[in-house]
Scaffold this motif. Structure first.
Motif, PDB file in Angstrom:
ATOM      1  N   ASP A 240       0.389  -1.056  -0.451  1.00 51.64           N
ATOM      2  CA  ASP A 240      -0.138  -0.503  -0.174  1.00 51.64           C
ATOM      3  C   ASP A 240       1.016   1.653   0.143  1.00 51.64           C
ATOM      4  N   GLU A 241       1.520   1.133   1.054  1.00 50.40           N
ATOM      5  CA  GLU A 241       2.584   2.494   1.427  1.00 50.40           C
ATOM      6  C   GLU A 241       3.569   2.228  -0.366  1.00 50.40           C
ATOM      7  N   ARG A 242       4.007   1.313  -0.571  1.00 53.12           N
ATOM      8  CA  ARG A 242       5.189   1.633  -1.956  1.00 53.12           C
ATOM      9  C   ARG A 242       4.014   2.002  -2.929  1.00 53.12           C
ATOM     10  N   ASP A 243       2.618   1.416  -3.013  1.00 55.13           N
ATOM     11  CA  ASP A 243       2.408   2.325  -4.375  1.00 55.13           C
ATOM     12  C   ASP A 243       1.572   3.543  -3.780  1.00 55.13           C
ATOM     13  N   GLU A 244       1.705   3.798  -2.591  1.00 49.95           N
ATOM     14  CA  GLU A 244       1.338   5.728  -2.256  1.00 49.95           C
ATOM     15  C   GLU A 244       2.305   6.701  -2.765  1.00 49.95           C
ATOM     16  N   VAL A 245       3.968   6.203  -2.351  1.00 47.11           N
ATOM     17  CA  VAL A 245       4.575   7.157  -3.380  1.00 47.11           C
ATOM     18  C   VAL A 245       4.933   6.656  -4.282  1.00 47.11           C
ATOM     19  N   GLU A 246       4.993   5.217  -5.214  1.00 49.11           N
ATOM     20  CA  GLU A 246       4.741   5.157  -6.308  1.00 49.11           C
ATOM     21  C   GLU A 246       3.519   6.307  -7.197  1.00 49.11           C
ATOM     22  N   LYS A 247       2.851   7.129  -6.079  1.00 50.95           N
ATOM     23  CA  LYS A 247       1.449   7.191  -6.999  1.00 50.95           C
ATOM     24  C   LYS A 247       2.372   8.826  -7.656  1.00 50.95           C
ATOM     25  N   ALA A 248       2.335   9.295  -6.053  1.00 48.37           N
ATOM     26  CA  ALA A 248       3.293  10.321  -5.788  1.00 48.37           C
ATOM     27  C   ALA A 248       3.958  11.028  -6.820  1.00 48.37           C
ATOM     28  N   LEU A 249       4.767   9.881  -6.819  1.00 45.15           N
ATOM     29  CA  LEU A 249       6.478   9.930  -7.678  1.00 45.15           C
ATOM     30  C   LEU A 249       5.480  10.374  -9.633  1.00 45.15           C
ATOM     31  N   ARG A 250       4.961   9.481  -9.638  1.00 47.66           N
ATOM     32  CA  ARG A 250       4.014   9.337 -10.801  1.00 47.66           C
ATOM     33  C   ARG A 250       3.757  11.291 -11.380  1.00 47.66           C
ATOM     34  N   GLU A 251       3.366  10.963 -10.184  1.00 44.48           N
ATOM     35  CA  GLU A 251       2.146  13.106 -10.663  1.00 44.48           C
ATOM     36  C   GLU A 251       2.982  13.720 -10.528  1.00 44.48           C
ATOM     37  N   SER A 252       3.977  13.429  -9.613  1.00 46.62           N
ATOM     38  CA  SER A 252       5.576  14.940  -9.590  1.00 46.62           C
ATOM     39  C   SER A 252       6.258  14.604 -11.076  1.00 46.62           C
ATOM     40  N   GLU A 253       6.169  13.322 -11.593  1.00 44.21           N
ATOM     41  CA  GLU A 253       7.317  13.804 -12.992  1.00 44.21           C
ATOM     42  C   GLU A 253       5.774  13.565 -13.729  1.00 44.21           C
ATOM     43  N   GLU A 254       4.433  13.633 -13.676  1.00 38.72           N
ATOM     44  CA  GLU A 254       4.060  14.244 -14.506  1.00 38.72           C
ATOM     45  C   GLU A 254       3.928  15.734 -15.035  1.00 38.72           C
ATOM     46  N   LYS A 255       3.709  16.520 -13.581  1.00 41.55           N
ATOM     47  CA  LYS A 255       3.657  18.111 -13.356  1.00 41.55           C
ATOM     48  C   LYS A 255       5.170  18.174 -13.933  1.00 41.55           C
ATOM     49  N   PHE A 256       6.674  17.371 -14.331  1.00 43.17           N
ATOM     50  CA  PHE A 256       7.856  18.027 -14.118  1.00 43.17           C
ATOM     51  C   PHE A 256       7.639  18.122 -15.391  1.00 43.17           C
TER      52      PHE A 256
END
Ligand code: ADP
Length: 566
Positions: free
Chosen positions: A189-205
């Protein structure tokens, strides 16, 4: 034992079904029931079945549970059996019929999530008559009850106890596994959340990178490209990111200088960002495109930090070829304008000199004739010639001064002079003119004005004569005041009149050469529109400033400051 672990599990809502593969659990349960000869089922803590019953005997299934009373008693018995007991198995005669039952709790940490129940066996000591009496009590068919009872598996109490112990060990193992599964699920769960946040921040970048018009790329400390945006590829003429990623960018786009000499990597200014950790701004170098052509580039290179360590730099750049072209054209145009201006000034200086020589001769001749010719008609003509030649002389002097200021050839004297004397003499020279217009000329000198000063008294007088001359020219009554006062390290001179005043939107242009507010009034008052331009030029050469304050119809104040030098 295979398990499934659903990442959606939250600690408040842990279910057996989410932690185990029910098909596999069914196989294990069936095998256990078959191997030991007991009936078996797994229920939730409310007694609801989770698995299908294994090895259930006909007595319980078809006879006892088919009667209302028997079913009630069964459920009461299961409820007692199902109470959580983490320390060992529960073993008891069934409250409905008296067959042996047992159970073990399945826990996740402290949470009781299911029960594994077994039983439906009898031992030799169980009283058949007593059990038949129970059949009568619950209203079951006595004969069918007796036949079914005969089919019930017989097991010694000791053996059933052993089976219950084995059940408890298995349930305990399942509890441990369930606990691990929950932990595992939480980690996922936690890893998925971190990965999701990372994906979102990469998308913004990425969005940011894609939406900027300037080229942008990142470098690691070896000068290799770590990222680049579409504008970067576009400006440099590359097709895909792969053309740049991981490559040495200096060698691709920055290898030579504009003059064709090699640009060694160790001198590359982009690298200063990660060598010195400072931001760099350069706008006089070139970048090279994929097709070998080059363009004027302006770039910024800033260090990138990770945990306080410089890990590379991010470079932003633009193609400034157009800007450079415009700049070069502007410099050229300015040079040409300066050259032609200087040629014009030289021409004016020469021509005014050439005119002055014969003019001086004319003026001498006119003066001579005026002295000897007393005929009134000739006198009138000679007066006119005299006035015109003097005006022409003033104009020539102004043109000469103006061209000297413009070509920066005006030399100023620097001598000690008496400030009050200079002011008095200037006022004296203008007295007649003021009187001819019935104007009072007032001089107001502050006691703080120094007695002597270092400067050019002739040019100071020239400025004052021009300002006072204008004040008299554009004033028809009242007085004109000339004021001198000290303001810190400066002297401030003001010429104040109550004349026609100047329109606010004309105030700036009156200091330009050959500019006059109203040409018709000039024809009336005379002047070429050079006086204020010359005064401004002289004042600025002396290190001062000129100001005007005027209200149309009420009058004007022309003032200027000069630094006090002693
Ligand atoms: P000019 O020799 O024509 O007077 P100047 O450069 O001295 O040229 O002045 C430019 C113009 O500024 C004048 O023609 C006049 O229109 C305006 N001006 C200058 N001084 C005054 C003043 N004291 N009151 C009103 N207008 C003035």
């Amino acid at each position: 034992m295979t398990t499934t672990a659903s990442p959606q599990i939250k600690s408040t809502n842990i279910k057996f079904q989410d932690l185990f593969d029910l098909e596999e659990i069914q196989i294990v349960q069936d095998a256990f029931a078959k191997a030991t000869g007991v009936a078996s089922i797994i229920t939730d803590t409310d007694g609801r079945p989770i698995t299908k019953p294994s090895n259930f005997c006909s007595l319980c299934r078809d006879i006892i549970r088919e009667t209302e009373k028997g079913l009630n008693n069964c459920m009461c018995s299961d409820a007692v059996l199902g109470q959580g007991n983490p320390n060992g198995p529960t073993m008891q005669p069934c409250l409905s019929g008296g067959l042996w039952d047992g159970g073990a709790s399945i826990m996740v940490g402290d949470k009781h999530i299911a029960n594994w129940l077994i039983g439906q066996v009898r031992n030799e000591e169980q009283d058949e008559e007593g059990m038949l009496a129970y059949a009568r009590e619950i209203g079951a068919d006595e004969e069918a009850f007796r036949l079914a009872l005969a089919e019930v598996n017989i097991m010694s109490t000791e053996q059933f106890s052993n089976v219950c112990q084995a059940l408890f060990v298995m349930a305990k193992q399942m509890s441990t596994l369930a606990y691990q599964n929950v932990l595992h699920a939480r980690i996922i769960d936690e890893r998925d959340e971190v990965e999701k946040a990372l994906r979102e921040s990469e998308e913004k970048f990425r969005l940011l990178l894609n939406s900027t018009a300037e080229g942008l790329y990142g470098l690691d400390t070896e000068g290799k490209c770590t990222f680049c945006n579409p504008a970067c590829l576009d400006i440099l003429g590359y097709v895909s990111e792969a053309d740049l990623l991981g490559k040495n960018i200096h060698k691709l786009i920055h290898h030579h200088r504009l003059d064709g000499t090699e640009y060694p990597e160790e001198e590359c200014k982009v690298y200063l960002a990660f060598i010195k950790g400072e931001g760099v701004h350069v706008d006089n170098e070139v970048f090279w495109r994929a097709d070998g052509s080059h363009f004027d580039a302006e770039y910024f290179s800033y260090p990138m930090h990770m945990e306080e360590k410089v890990v590379g730099s991010v470079v932003t750049f633009y193609d400034i070829s157009e800007r450079k072209k415009v700049q070069t054209a502007l410099i050229e145009a300015k040079k040409t304008a300066e050259e032609s201006n200087s040629a014009k000034s030289d021409f004016l200086a020469n021509i005014s000199h050439e005119i002055r020589t014969p003019l001086t001769v004319f003026m001498g001749a006119i003066e001579h004739l005026m002295e000897i010719d007393k005929d009134p008609v000739c006198r009138e003509v000679l007066d006119l010639a005299n006035i015109s030649s003097r005006r022409l002389n003033v104009l020539l002097n102004e043109i000469l001064d103006h061209s000297k200021i413009e070509s920066r050839q005006m030399d100023l004297e620097e001598e000690t002079f008496k400030v009050r004397k200079c002011l008095n003499e200037t006022i004296y020279m203008m007295t007649d003119r003021a009187r001819s217009k019935h104007l009072k000329l007032v001089l107001d000198v502050s006691p703080l004005v120094p007695e002597i000063m270092l400067g050019d008294p002739f040019r100071l007088g020239q400025i004052l004569l021009n300002l006072i001359g204008n004040a008299i020219k554009f004033t028809d009554g009242g007085e004109v005041t000339v004021r001198a006062e000290r303001q810190g390290d400066y002297l401030r001179f003001s010429v104040i009149d109550a004349g026609i005043g100047i329109d606010e939107d004309k105030l700036e242009e009156i200091f330009l050469s050959f500019r006059q507010v109203d040409n018709s009034s000039t024809r009336r008052h005379g002047g070429a529109g050079l006086g204020l331009a010359i005064s401004k030029g002289l004042i600025e050469l002396m290190g001062g400033h000129i100001f005007v304050h005027s209200v149309l119809g009420l009058g004007s104040v022309f003032s200027f400051t000069l630094p006090i030098k002693t």
